[in-house]
Design a protein around this motif. Structure first.
Motif, short mmCIF file in Angstrom:
data_model
loop_
_atom_site.label_atom_id
_atom_site.label_comp_id
_atom_site.label_asym_id
_atom_site.label_seq_id
_atom_site.Cartn_x
_atom_site.Cartn_y
_atom_site.Cartn_z
N VAL A 190 0.86 -1.18 0.00
CA VAL A 190 0.00 0.00 0.00
C VAL A 190 0.90 1.23 0.00
O VAL A 190 1.80 1.35 0.84
CB VAL A 190 -0.92 0.01 1.23
CG1 VAL A 190 -1.85 1.22 1.19
CG2 VAL A 190 -1.73 -1.28 1.31
N PHE A 191 0.68 2.15 -0.93
CA PHE A 191 1.58 3.30 -1.06
C PHE A 191 0.84 4.49 -1.66
O PHE A 191 -0.27 4.36 -2.17
CB PHE A 191 2.79 2.93 -1.93
CG PHE A 191 2.44 2.56 -3.35
CD1 PHE A 191 2.53 3.49 -4.38
CD2 PHE A 191 2.03 1.27 -3.67
CE1 PHE A 191 2.21 3.15 -5.69
CE2 PHE A 191 1.70 0.92 -4.98
CZ PHE A 191 1.81 1.85 -5.98
N TYR A 192 1.49 5.64 -1.60
CA TYR A 192 0.98 6.81 -2.31
C TYR A 192 2.14 7.52 -2.99
O TYR A 192 3.31 7.29 -2.66
CB TYR A 192 0.20 7.75 -1.40
CG TYR A 192 0.98 8.42 -0.28
CD1 TYR A 192 1.57 9.66 -0.46
CD2 TYR A 192 1.09 7.82 0.98
CE1 TYR A 192 2.26 10.29 0.57
CE2 TYR A 192 1.77 8.43 2.01
CZ TYR A 192 2.36 9.67 1.80
OH TYR A 192 3.05 10.28 2.83
N ARG A 193 1.81 8.37 -3.94
CA ARG A 193 2.82 9.09 -4.71
C ARG A 193 3.01 10.50 -4.16
O ARG A 193 2.07 11.12 -3.66
CB ARG A 193 2.40 9.18 -6.18
CG ARG A 193 2.37 7.85 -6.91
CD ARG A 193 3.72 7.22 -6.99
NE ARG A 193 3.75 6.10 -7.93
CZ ARG A 193 4.69 5.18 -7.94
NH1 ARG A 193 5.65 5.23 -7.05
NH2 ARG A 193 4.68 4.21 -8.83
N LYS A 194 4.22 11.01 -4.29
CA LYS A 194 4.49 12.40 -3.94
C LYS A 194 5.63 12.90 -4.80
O LYS A 194 6.49 12.13 -5.24
CB LYS A 194 4.84 12.54 -2.46
CG LYS A 194 6.05 11.74 -2.02
CD LYS A 194 6.27 11.88 -0.52
CE LYS A 194 7.51 11.11 -0.07
NZ LYS A 194 7.72 11.24 1.39
N CYS A 195 5.62 14.18 -5.09
CA CYS A 195 6.69 14.81 -5.86
C CYS A 195 7.77 15.26 -4.88
O CYS A 195 7.48 15.96 -3.90
CB CYS A 195 6.16 16.01 -6.64
SG CYS A 195 4.95 15.56 -7.92
N SER A 196 9.00 14.87 -5.14
CA SER A 196 10.10 15.19 -4.24
C SER A 196 10.52 16.65 -4.39
O SER A 196 10.17 17.32 -5.37
CB SER A 196 11.29 14.28 -4.53
OG SER A 196 11.75 14.48 -5.85
N PRO A 197 11.27 17.21 -3.43
CA PRO A 197 11.74 18.59 -3.55
C PRO A 197 12.46 18.82 -4.88
O PRO A 197 13.19 17.94 -5.35
CB PRO A 197 12.68 18.75 -2.35
CG PRO A 197 12.19 17.74 -1.36
CD PRO A 197 11.71 16.57 -2.17
N LEU A 198 12.27 19.99 -5.44
CA LEU A 198 12.79 20.26 -6.78
C LEU A 198 13.26 21.70 -6.89
O LEU A 198 12.63 22.61 -6.33
CB LEU A 198 11.69 20.00 -7.82
CG LEU A 198 12.05 20.31 -9.28
CD1 LEU A 198 13.02 19.26 -9.82
CD2 LEU A 198 10.78 20.35 -10.14
N ARG A 199 14.35 21.89 -7.64
CA ARG A 199 14.80 23.22 -8.06
C ARG A 199 14.77 23.26 -9.56
O ARG A 199 15.35 22.42 -10.24
CB ARG A 199 16.21 23.50 -7.56
CG ARG A 199 16.28 23.86 -6.09
CD ARG A 199 17.63 24.46 -5.75
NE ARG A 199 17.68 25.02 -4.41
CZ ARG A 199 18.54 25.93 -4.01
NH1 ARG A 199 19.45 26.41 -4.87
NH2 ARG A 199 18.52 26.39 -2.78
N ARG A 200 14.07 24.28 -10.09
CA ARG A 200 13.96 24.42 -11.54
C ARG A 200 13.68 25.88 -11.87
O ARG A 200 12.87 26.52 -11.23
CB ARG A 200 12.85 23.52 -12.09
CG ARG A 200 12.69 23.59 -13.61
CD ARG A 200 11.71 22.55 -14.10
NE ARG A 200 12.20 21.19 -13.89
CZ ARG A 200 11.48 20.10 -14.13
NH1 ARG A 200 10.23 20.22 -14.56
NH2 ARG A 200 12.00 18.91 -13.94
N ALA A 201 14.36 26.37 -12.91
CA ALA A 201 14.16 27.74 -13.39
C ALA A 201 14.31 28.75 -12.25
O ALA A 201 13.52 29.67 -12.11
CB ALA A 201 12.79 27.88 -14.05
N PHE A 202 15.36 28.53 -11.42
CA PHE A 202 15.70 29.42 -10.29
C PHE A 202 14.57 29.49 -9.25
O PHE A 202 14.47 30.45 -8.51
CB PHE A 202 16.05 30.83 -10.78
CG PHE A 202 17.08 30.83 -11.87
CD1 PHE A 202 18.39 30.43 -11.60
CD2 PHE A 202 16.75 31.21 -13.17
CE1 PHE A 202 19.35 30.42 -12.62
CE2 PHE A 202 17.71 31.19 -14.18
CZ PHE A 202 19.01 30.79 -13.90
N ALA A 203 13.73 28.45 -9.21
CA ALA A 203 12.66 28.36 -8.22
C ALA A 203 12.84 27.07 -7.43
O ALA A 203 13.34 26.06 -7.94
CB ALA A 203 11.29 28.40 -8.89
#
Length: 279
Positions: A190-203
């Motif tokens: 049993v699991f769920y998805r999440k977006c990990s920390p990210l740096r992109r376009a100076f953000a």
């Protein structure tokens, strides 16, 4: 609200991308002791927990049942599973199923039913909730794509991924109901998805859990970067998809301050080389 996931299993595989993360809530493949799941009826338990091996020859705890001559539904309920930050979870089930034609029993089936029951605490007992659809909620009737012959350990196992959405309680139980099947549960994850920390376009964006098809995440400009001046300037935002992958590019833009230049692609701003600073 519950929906069977009809897409290919690869939809939920991260494809080795660092921005795709699964948070595991339960995984029986990692259990080294008894699962201690609950059987019903208690006076005639038919689900049997044993030690065995999965397709990769890993030692696992297996729950198996074989009642092709009985019209009775036999239930097996997991322990309480806290949902943490998720409102949508996925249940990956690996199982084997024996072909009915070789058993010659009129009550034999090649399917089982997955139910769920939400609660804010670990409140279940051998008699509560009542063992029936409502208060349990039916998630799906699960059919086998690959069948085994009676008495044979050869043949492919089945893997099904089911999606449960709209979760509100602090946690839930899962229950498997078999009526006439001869089968084995090899593993349940049993699991769920999440977006990990990210740096992109100076953000910069923090870890984000999607609660719908896409979740809008608010970010900030990295150090020494700012949004362009003007009345329509706004903080950067980005979409986190339900599969745990960031989608597209940030809305709004960040740029390096005067006297700074891009470094590491578009991830940070550093002082321009050759700049003479006079105090």
């Amino acid at each position: 609200m519950f929906h069977k996931e009809t897409a290919c299993l690869t939809v939920f595989i991260c494809l080795s991308l660092p921005v795709c993360v699964s948070e595991v809530l339960m995984n029986t493949k990692l259990e080294t002791s008894e699962l201690r799941w609950t059987n019903y009826p208690a006076d005639d338990p038919q689900w049997d927990e044993v030690s065995g091996f999965d397709d990769e020859k890993n030692s696992v705890r297996i729950n198996e049942i074989c009642t092709p001559n009985s019209p009775t539904s036999y239930w097996l309920r997991t322990r309480w599973i806290p949902r943490r930050a998720a409102t949508t979870i996925y249940v990956e089930i690996r199982f084997t199923m024996v072909e009915c034609s070789g058993l010659n029993q009129r009550h034999c089936k090649e399917t089982f039913i997955l139910y769920s029951y939400q609660s804010d605490s670990d409140e279940a007992t051998p008699t509560h909730p009542a063992w029936m659809e409502n208060p349990y909620v039916k998630v799906a009737t699960v059919a086998a794509d690959h069948l085994r012959q009676k008495g044979s350990r050869e043949g492919r196992s089945n893997t099904k991924v089911l999606r449960l959405e709209g979760l509100r309680g602090a946690g839930l139980y899962l229950a498997f109901s078999s009526q006439g099947a001869c089968m084995a549960l090899l593993a349940v994850r049993v699991f769920y998805r999440k977006c990990s920390p990210l740096r992109r376009a100076f953000a910069s964006f923090t870890e984000t859990v999607p609660h719908s098809l896409v979740e809008q995440a608010q970010g900030v400009c990295v150090e020494n970067a700012v949004t362009p001046p003007g009345e329509h300037s706004r903080p950067p935002s980005m979409l986190c998809g339900e599969d745990g992958q960031w989608v597209g590019q940030p809305a709004s833009s960040c740029a390096c301050r005067p006297g700074y230049e891009a470094a590491d692609g578009d991830q940070r701003c550093r002082g321009e080389t050759g700049t003479l600073w006079i105090s």
